[in-house]
Design a protein around this motif. Structure first.
Motif, PDB file in Angstrom:
ATOM      1  N   UNK A  32       0.721  -8.953  -9.986  1.00  0.00           N
ATOM      2  CA  UNK A  32       1.379  -7.846 -10.679  1.00  0.00           C
ATOM      3  C   UNK A  32       0.401  -6.817 -11.238  1.00  0.00           C
ATOM      4  N   UNK A  33      -0.599  -6.476 -10.462  1.00  0.00           N
ATOM      5  CA  UNK A  33      -1.458  -5.366 -10.840  1.00  0.00           C
ATOM      6  C   UNK A  33      -1.511  -4.376  -9.692  1.00  0.00           C
ATOM      7  N   UNK A  34      -1.857  -3.140 -10.039  1.00  0.00           N
ATOM      8  CA  UNK A  34      -1.946  -2.072  -9.052  1.00  0.00           C
ATOM      9  C   UNK A  34      -3.300  -1.396  -9.174  1.00  0.00           C
ATOM     10  N   UNK A  35      -3.965  -1.237  -8.047  1.00  0.00           N
ATOM     11  CA  UNK A  35      -5.218  -0.500  -8.005  1.00  0.00           C
ATOM     12  C   UNK A  35      -4.927   0.914  -7.519  1.00  0.00           C
TER      13      UNK A  35
ATOM     14  N   UNK B 172       0.840  -1.198   0.000  1.00  0.00           N
ATOM     15  CA  UNK B 172       0.000   0.000   0.000  1.00  0.00           C
ATOM     16  C   UNK B 172       0.878   1.252   0.000  1.00  0.00           C
ATOM     17  N   UNK B 173       0.407   2.309  -0.667  1.00  0.00           N
ATOM     18  CA  UNK B 173       1.135   3.570  -0.659  1.00  0.00           C
ATOM     19  C   UNK B 173       0.147   4.730  -0.750  1.00  0.00           C
ATOM     20  N   UNK B 174       0.102   5.606   0.268  1.00  0.00           N
ATOM     21  CA  UNK B 174      -0.763   6.791   0.149  1.00  0.00           C
ATOM     22  C   UNK B 174      -0.208   7.733  -0.911  1.00  0.00           C
TER      23      UNK B 174
ATOM     24  N   UNK C 103       6.437  -5.210  -4.399  1.00  0.00           N
ATOM     25  CA  UNK C 103       6.189  -4.443  -3.184  1.00  0.00           C
ATOM     26  C   UNK C 103       6.476  -2.975  -3.462  1.00  0.00           C
ATOM     27  N   UNK C 104       5.826  -2.110  -2.708  1.00  0.00           N
ATOM     28  CA  UNK C 104       6.065  -0.683  -2.831  1.00  0.00           C
ATOM     29  C   UNK C 104       7.119  -0.280  -1.813  1.00  0.00           C
TER      30      UNK C 104
ATOM     31  N   UNK D 151      -2.498   0.298  -4.392  1.00  0.00           N
ATOM     32  CA  UNK D 151      -2.488  -1.025  -3.770  1.00  0.00           C
ATOM     33  C   UNK D 151      -1.987  -2.034  -4.797  1.00  0.00           C
ATOM     34  N   UNK D 152      -0.929  -2.761  -4.445  1.00  0.00           N
ATOM     35  CA  UNK D 152      -0.384  -3.788  -5.338  1.00  0.00           C
ATOM     36  C   UNK D 152      -0.909  -5.159  -4.958  1.00  0.00           C
TER      37      UNK D 152
END
Length: 163
Positions: free
Chosen positions: A64-67, A45-47, A106-107, A59-60
């Motif tokens: 291998x996808x990101x929302x 997760x990354x704000x 990962x972020x 959100x990863x």
């Protein structure tokens, strides 16, 4: 953390957000989106600060996808998370250059000034992902399994005025 308007938002380990409002001098916990991928810790997760200046969340997933989520208010002024888009990350990376990439991402950090997320694939391939242009840039490969955060740093030097 990310500065959004008059608030500072920190990611908590369970991926909820702690928001401090400088004007009201109050703290609020914002729960992560209920429909976000089912990871339970903050590495996925990354704000974000969104284009409109509002709060967003990347959100990863293990596939291998990101929302990309954003906070929006409805006609009753109820604020909730809304899914803006889903990005298939493996479509963006050339598998000819990185054939070993499988399903782990990962972020590692975020630069709110350039809207760049730092990602780590397979615990060793580090990339910068520019959200506006959807462009990746490979920035290095590590051989150990040491997870590190990226803290973007900028410095500048101004010329001294002639005397």
């Amino acid at each position: 953390s990310v500065l959004v308007g008059n608030t500072l938002c920190w990611l908590l380990y369970n991926a909820d957000l702690l928001q401090f409002d400088f004007g009201n001098q109050t703290f609020v916990v914002i729960e992560k989106p209920a429909d976000a991928y089912a990871h339970v810790n903050c590495w996925y997760f990354q704000p974000l600060r969104r284009e409109d200046g509002g709060l967003g969340l990347a959100v990863c997933s293990k596939n291998l996808s990101m929302q990309l989520w954003t906070r929006k208010s409805n006609c009753d002024d109820v604020v909730s998370w809304v899914l803006e888009k889903t990005i298939q990350l493996d479509d963006q990376i050339s598998h000819r250059l990185f054939p070993s990439l499988t399903r782990s991402v990962m972020m590692m950090g975020y630069d709110e000034n350039t809207n760049v997320i730092f990602l780590c694939f397979e615990s060793r391939h580090h990339f910068m992902f520019q959200l506006d242009s959807m462009q990746f840039r490979h920035i290095g490969t590590k051989t150990n399994w040491d997870y590190k955060m990226c803290y973007p740093y900028r410095s500048f030097c101004t010329e001294e005025a002639p005397q």
